[in-house]
Design an enzyme around this catalytic site. Structure first.
Site, mmCIF file in Angstrom:
data_model
loop_
_atom_site.group_PDB
_atom_site.id
_atom_site.type_symbol
_atom_site.label_atom_id
_atom_site.label_comp_id
_atom_site.label_asym_id
_atom_site.label_seq_id
_atom_site.Cartn_x
_atom_site.Cartn_y
_atom_site.Cartn_z
ATOM 1 N N ASP A 42 -58.052 -30.767 -56.202
ATOM 2 C CA ASP A 42 -57.638 -32.134 -56.544
ATOM 3 C C ASP A 42 -58.806 -32.858 -57.210
ATOM 4 O O ASP A 42 -59.726 -33.320 -56.551
ATOM 5 C CB ASP A 42 -57.223 -32.855 -55.242
ATOM 6 C CG ASP A 42 -56.970 -34.334 -55.463
ATOM 7 O OD1 ASP A 42 -56.924 -35.085 -54.469
ATOM 8 O OD2 ASP A 42 -56.844 -34.745 -56.636
ATOM 9 N N ASN A 72 -58.704 -35.653 -59.208
ATOM 10 C CA ASN A 72 -58.714 -37.131 -59.297
ATOM 11 C C ASN A 72 -58.463 -37.765 -57.936
ATOM 12 O O ASN A 72 -58.092 -38.924 -57.828
ATOM 13 C CB ASN A 72 -57.656 -37.600 -60.313
ATOM 14 C CG ASN A 72 -56.247 -37.314 -59.806
ATOM 15 O OD1 ASN A 72 -56.091 -36.596 -58.800
ATOM 16 N ND2 ASN A 72 -55.246 -37.861 -60.460
ATOM 17 N N ASP A 120 -56.257 -37.726 -55.466
ATOM 18 C CA ASP A 120 -55.021 -38.422 -55.053
ATOM 19 C C ASP A 120 -54.211 -37.567 -54.090
ATOM 20 O O ASP A 120 -53.061 -37.861 -53.794
ATOM 21 C CB ASP A 120 -54.175 -38.772 -56.287
ATOM 22 C CG ASP A 120 -53.658 -37.510 -57.000
ATOM 23 O OD1 ASP A 120 -52.834 -37.636 -57.919
ATOM 24 O OD2 ASP A 120 -54.088 -36.387 -56.608
ATOM 25 N N ASP A 145 -54.742 -30.656 -59.500
ATOM 26 C CA ASP A 145 -54.580 -31.017 -60.916
ATOM 27 C C ASP A 145 -55.516 -30.167 -61.787
ATOM 28 O O ASP A 145 -56.352 -29.419 -61.273
ATOM 29 C CB ASP A 145 -54.882 -32.502 -61.116
ATOM 30 C CG ASP A 145 -56.181 -32.903 -60.436
ATOM 31 O OD1 ASP A 145 -56.180 -33.844 -59.631
ATOM 32 O OD2 ASP A 145 -57.196 -32.209 -60.671
ATOM 33 N N ASP A 198 -39.678 -16.284 -64.127
ATOM 34 C CA ASP A 198 -39.080 -16.655 -62.854
ATOM 35 C C ASP A 198 -37.655 -16.094 -62.755
ATOM 36 O O ASP A 198 -36.874 -16.209 -63.694
ATOM 37 C CB ASP A 198 -39.023 -18.193 -62.828
ATOM 38 C CG ASP A 198 -38.516 -18.739 -61.532
ATOM 39 O OD1 ASP A 198 -39.222 -18.588 -60.538
ATOM 40 O OD2 ASP A 198 -37.411 -19.290 -61.511
ATOM 41 N N GLU A 213 -40.410 -11.636 -62.387
ATOM 42 C CA GLU A 213 -40.299 -11.775 -60.935
ATOM 43 C C GLU A 213 -39.100 -10.946 -60.489
ATOM 44 O O GLU A 213 -38.022 -11.440 -60.196
ATOM 45 C CB GLU A 213 -40.094 -13.232 -60.504
ATOM 46 C CG GLU A 213 -40.121 -13.355 -58.992
ATOM 47 C CD GLU A 213 -39.324 -14.515 -58.451
ATOM 48 O OE1 GLU A 213 -38.580 -15.138 -59.222
ATOM 49 O OE2 GLU A 213 -39.464 -14.816 -57.272
HETATM 50 O O1 TEU Z 1 -37.970 -17.353 -56.757
HETATM 51 C C1 TEU Z 1 -36.803 -16.601 -56.982
HETATM 52 C C2 TEU Z 1 -36.445 -15.956 -55.707
HETATM 53 O O2 TEU Z 1 -36.545 -14.772 -55.539
HETATM 54 C C3 TEU Z 1 -36.099 -16.894 -54.604
HETATM 55 O O3 TEU Z 1 -34.692 -16.803 -54.428
HETATM 56 C C4 TEU Z 1 -36.839 -16.516 -53.364
HETATM 57 O O4 TEU Z 1 -36.143 -15.463 -52.755
HETATM 58 C C5 TEU Z 1 -36.925 -17.778 -52.553
HETATM 59 O O5 TEU Z 1 -38.009 -18.463 -53.101
HETATM 60 C C6 TEU Z 1 -37.087 -17.559 -51.064
HETATM 61 O O6 TEU Z 1 -38.236 -16.847 -50.772
HETATM 62 C C7 TEU Z 1 -38.391 -18.074 -57.911
HETATM 63 C C8 TEU Z 1 -39.641 -18.858 -57.535
HETATM 64 O O7 TEU Z 1 -40.682 -17.942 -57.212
HETATM 65 C C9 TEU Z 1 -39.296 -19.760 -56.389
HETATM 66 O O8 TEU Z 1 -40.463 -20.459 -55.930
HETATM 67 C C10 TEU Z 1 -38.263 -20.755 -56.871
HETATM 68 O O9 TEU Z 1 -37.854 -21.545 -55.766
HETATM 69 C C11 TEU Z 1 -37.034 -20.028 -57.451
HETATM 70 O O10 TEU Z 1 -37.359 -18.962 -58.326
HETATM 71 C C12 TEU Z 1 -36.222 -20.996 -58.289
HETATM 72 O O11 TEU Z 1 -36.940 -21.280 -59.470
#
Ligand code: TEU
Ligand code: CA
Length: 571
Positions: free
Chosen positions: A22, A24, A26, A30, A196, A273
Site C-alpha cells: 500500500d 498511498n 489508505d 496499489d 480467467d 486458468e
Molecule cells: O476463477 C474461476 C474458477 O475456477 C472459480 O469458479 C473458482 O473455482 C472459485 O474461485 C472458487 O475457488 C476465476 C478467478 O480466479 C476467480 O477469482 C474469480 O472469482 C472467477 O474466475 C470469476 O472471474
C-alpha cells in the site's frame, strides 16, 4: 537454453494487487506500493509477475468483475503508475502478465448497462438474454444462473455472480471490443495474459438441464455435511455434473487471440486458468501454458501422488506436442494457502521447504503466490462484516435463511470456504498492520495476527535460516542449474512411498533430486546410476549425517531433507 522461450525458463510470482503493498497508505494495495517492492522481488529471485485484475471494478468479485478493460482502478493509481511499475519490472529483467477476464464483465460496465436498457439498442445482444430461464443452470457463486432485468423484462445468464453477466462471444462485436482491450495492454508492453476461467466462455448450445437433484446452496451444504465415503463420492460427482453444460472449449477463439499476440515481438504468452492440456493446441497455436491443477487439488502431496500426477501430465502433454510445456503451482488467490493446506500441523516449516523444492525441481514453469515465501497462512475471519468475498456472504445467508443452518455454524463454514482467508495483506513487518499500511489505517482485509510471530519479511530477511532465505537460495540454485530449468524428467525408485527421487537432465547436465517426505532418517542406494563424479549442489539438513565420502550407494537423508546432486559424466 536459448532454444527455449522466456516463459519456459522463468519462475512466476502472482501478485494480488489489493493486498501486496500500500503505497498511498489508505489500506489498499496499489502500483506505488508494488513499484516500491520491485527490488524485493528481484532479490527474492522471481523473474516473471502475474497481476490479478487491476482494472476499475465495483468489487463484487474483488476485481474479477471489470467495468473498464483499458484503465486502472483509481484506488490502485493511474495508468502512469502502471507504466512506472511495468518499466521498473522490465528494467530489472522481470516480465509482467495481466489477468484477462473474457467470460464476463461487471454489471456496471457501460456495455452491460446499455445492453440491459432495452431490447433494441446496439449492444442488446452483447450478452446472453432469454425471455425466461430455459433450464436449471446454477451460478457457481450465488444461486440460479439466470437473473431478471425489469428494463427489458428478460433474464440474463451469468456463470459467476449476478454482478458478472456473461458476454455473448458468438457476437463479432464482442470479440472486436475485447481484442481492442488486449491490444491496448500489448501496445504498452505487457508480456502476456493469464486467461480467467477460459472454460466458461461458451455454453452448450441446446442448454440442457444439469442432472443434479439439488440447487447450488444445497450442494454447498451437502459438501459441508458429507461424512461417509459414498456421500463424498456423490458430492464430487454432483460438482462435476452441475456445471457440465456450462463449460466449453473455445479453441478457435483462443487461436485468434494467439494470432494477435504473435503480431507482437518478444514471445508474448498466454496461460489459461484451466488444466486441460488440449488448450496448448499444437504447442504454439493456442495457449503457451495451462496449470497442473490436479496437483494443486490433490488431497495431500505424497511421493506416490506426485509421481502419478507427473506421469499423467507429462504423457498428456507429450501427446499434444513435443513443444507442450508443463506448469506447476501449489497456490493462488482462489485456493487455501500452501503452508497450512499441504502442511501436516506438525512439520509445516519442513514441508513448506520440501514443497517449494518440488515446485522448483519438477519439469515446467512454476507459479508462486505472494506471501508463500514467508509462510503466510489462511486467516479465518470471525465476523461477516469483515468478509470481502461475496461467495462467502451469499453462502452464509443462504445457509441460515434457506437451509436453517445455525448462524454460528454457517459463519464458520462460510469463513472456511471463502477466499478472504488466502487474500489477507502481505506481512512486511511485525507491526500492527504487518507493515502493509499505517497502524491507524484500516486495511481492506485484516492482517493475519501471526505477523508478529515471525511471519513477516523484516524478521525473516535478517534470519539466515528463515523460509524467506530458503526461497531466495532455492531460486538461486534453480537459476544456476539448466537441468532444473529445462531438463527432461525421469522418475527413480518408483515404489518408494516415503521419498521422491528423479533425474532432471539435459545434454550437458544431470541432477539427481531426492525429497524425503517422511520424518524418518533414510539411507538410500542409487548405485544403478552411472557417473564419474558427483557434485553436491544442495542439501537442506544442516546437521546432515556426516557421510565419510559421498557415494550414491549410501545416500543418508535426514527427515524431510532435500538433496540435489549433480552427476558428472566425463566422456
Ligand atoms: O476463477 C474461476 C474458477 O475456477 C472459480 O469458479 C473458482 O473455482 C472459485 O474461485 C472458487 O475457488 C476465476 C478467478 O480466479 C476467480 O477469482 C474469480 O472469482 C472467477 O474466475 C470469476 O472471474
Ligand atoms: Ca460464458
Amino acid at each position: 537454453m536459448s532454444r527455449f522461450k522466456w516463459w519456459q525458463k522463468v519462475v512466476f510470482y502472482q501478485i494480488y494487487p489489493r493486498s501486496f503493498a500500500d503505497g498511498n497508505r489508505d489500506g489498499i494495495g496499489d502500483f506505488l506500493g508494488m513499484t516500491s517492492k520491485l527490488d524485493y522481488l528481484k532479490g527474492l529471485g522471481v523473474t516473471a509477475l502475474w497481476l490479478s485484475p487491476h482494472f476499475p471494478s465495483p468489487l463484487w468479485d474483488c476485481g474479477y468483475d471489470i467495468s473498464d478493460y483499458t484503465s486502472v482502478a483509481p484506488e490502485y493509481g493511474s495508468l502512469e503508475d502502471f507504466n512506472t511499475f511495468l518499466s521498473g519490472a522490465h528494467r530489472r529483467g522481470m516480465r509482467v502478465i495481466l489477468d484477462l477476464v473474457l467470460n464476463h464483465t461487471s454489471d456496471q460496465h457501460p456495455w452491460f448497462l446499455e445492453s440491459k436498457s432495452s431490447r433494441d439498442n446496439p449492444k442488446s445482444s452483447w450478452y446472453v438474454w432469454v425471455d425466461r430461464p430455459p433450464n436449471n443452470w446454477q451460478s457457481c457463486f450465488d444461486g440460479p444462473a439466470w437473473t431478471y432485468a425489469a428494463e427489458r423484462d428478460q433474464y440474463y445468464y451469468h456463470y459467476f455472480m449476478k454482478q458478472q453477466p456473461d458476454l455473448n462471444w458468438h457476437h463479432p462485436e464482442v470479440k472486436n471490443a475485447m481484442w481492442q482491450a488486449v491490444r491496448f495492454w500489448l501496445d504498452l508492453g505487457v508480456d502476456g495474459f493469464r486467461l480467467d476461467a477460459v472454460g466458461t466462455i461458451f455454453e452448450h448450445p441446446d442448454r440442457p438441464n444439469h442432472p443434479v437433484p439439488m440447487t447450488l446452496a444445497e450442494l454447498r451444504h451437502f459438501s459441508d455435511v458429507a461424512r461417509t465415503p459414498l456421500e463424498k463420492k456423490l458430492v464430487a460427482k454432483y460438482w462435476r455434473e452441475m456445471f457440465m453444460f456450462q463449460w466449453g472449449h473455445p479453441h478457435d477463439l483462443l487461436k485468434e487471440l494467439r494470432l494477435i499476440l504473435d503480431e507482437y515481438p518478444g514471445d508474448r504468452m498466454l496461460v489459461g486458468e484451466d488444466d486441460d492440456v488440449s488448450y496448448q493446441g499444437n504447442g504454439k497455436d493456442e495457449l503457451s501454458l495451462v496449470f497442473n491443477f490436479p496437483l494443486l487439488h490433490a488431497a495431500r502431496l505424497s511421493p506416490a501422488i506426485i509421481r502419478k500426477n507427473q506421469k499423467e501430465r507429462l504423457a498428456a502433454l507429450a501427446q499434444i506436442s513435443p513443444l507442450a510445456w508443463p506448469c506447476n503451482t501449489l497456490g493462488n488467490h482462489d485456493s487455501p494457502r500452501l503452508f497450512n493446506h499441504f502442511g501436516d500441523g506438525q512439520h509445516d516449516a519442513e514441508l513448506a521447504r520440501l514443497h517449494l523444492a518440488l515446485m522448483l525441481t519438477l519439469r515446467g514453469t512454476p507459479f508462486l503466490y505472494n506471501g508463500e515465501e514467508i509462510g503466510m497462512t489462511d486467516f479465518i475471519l470471525t465476523a461477516l462484516l469483515q468478509f470481502r468475498d461475496q461467495m462467502g456472504i451469499w453462502y452464509y445467508h443462504t445457509a441460515v435463511d434457506d437451509l436453517g443452518v445455525n448462524p454460528q455454524l454457517a459463519l464458520q463454514r462460510a469463513a472456511a470456504m471463502t477466499r478472504n482467508k488466502n487474500r489477507t495483506p502481505m506481512q512486511w513487518a511485525p507491526l500492527p498492520n504487518g507493515g502493509f499500511c499505517p497502524p491507524q489505517v484500516l486495511p481492506w482485509l485484516p492482517v493475519n495476527p501471526n505477523r508478529t510471530k515471525g511471519v513477516n519479511v523484516e524478521d525473516q530477511d535478517k534470519d539466515p535460516s528463515s523460509l524467506l532465505n530458503f526461497y531466495r537460495r532455492m531460486l538461486r540454485i534453480r537459476r544456476a542449474s539448466p537441468a532444473l530449468v529445462v531438463g527432461e524428467y525421469s522418475a527413480l525408485h518408483e515404489r518408494s512411498r516415503s521419498y521422491l527421487a528423479f533425474l532432471r537432465y539435459t545434454n550437458d547436465q544431470t541432477i539427481l533430486v531426492i525429497l524425503n517426505f517422511s520424518p524418518k532418517m533414510r539411507s538410500l542406494n542409487f548405485s544403478e546410476l552411472a557417473y564419474n563424479s558427483l557434485r553436491m549442489i544442495f542439501r537442506s539438513a544442516l546437521a546432515a549425517p556426516a557421510a565419510p565420502t559421498m557415494d550414491l550407494e549410501h545416500v543418508r537423508l535426514a527427515p524431510f531433507e532435500i538433496v540435489l546432486i549433480e552427476l558428472v559424466r566425463v566422456e
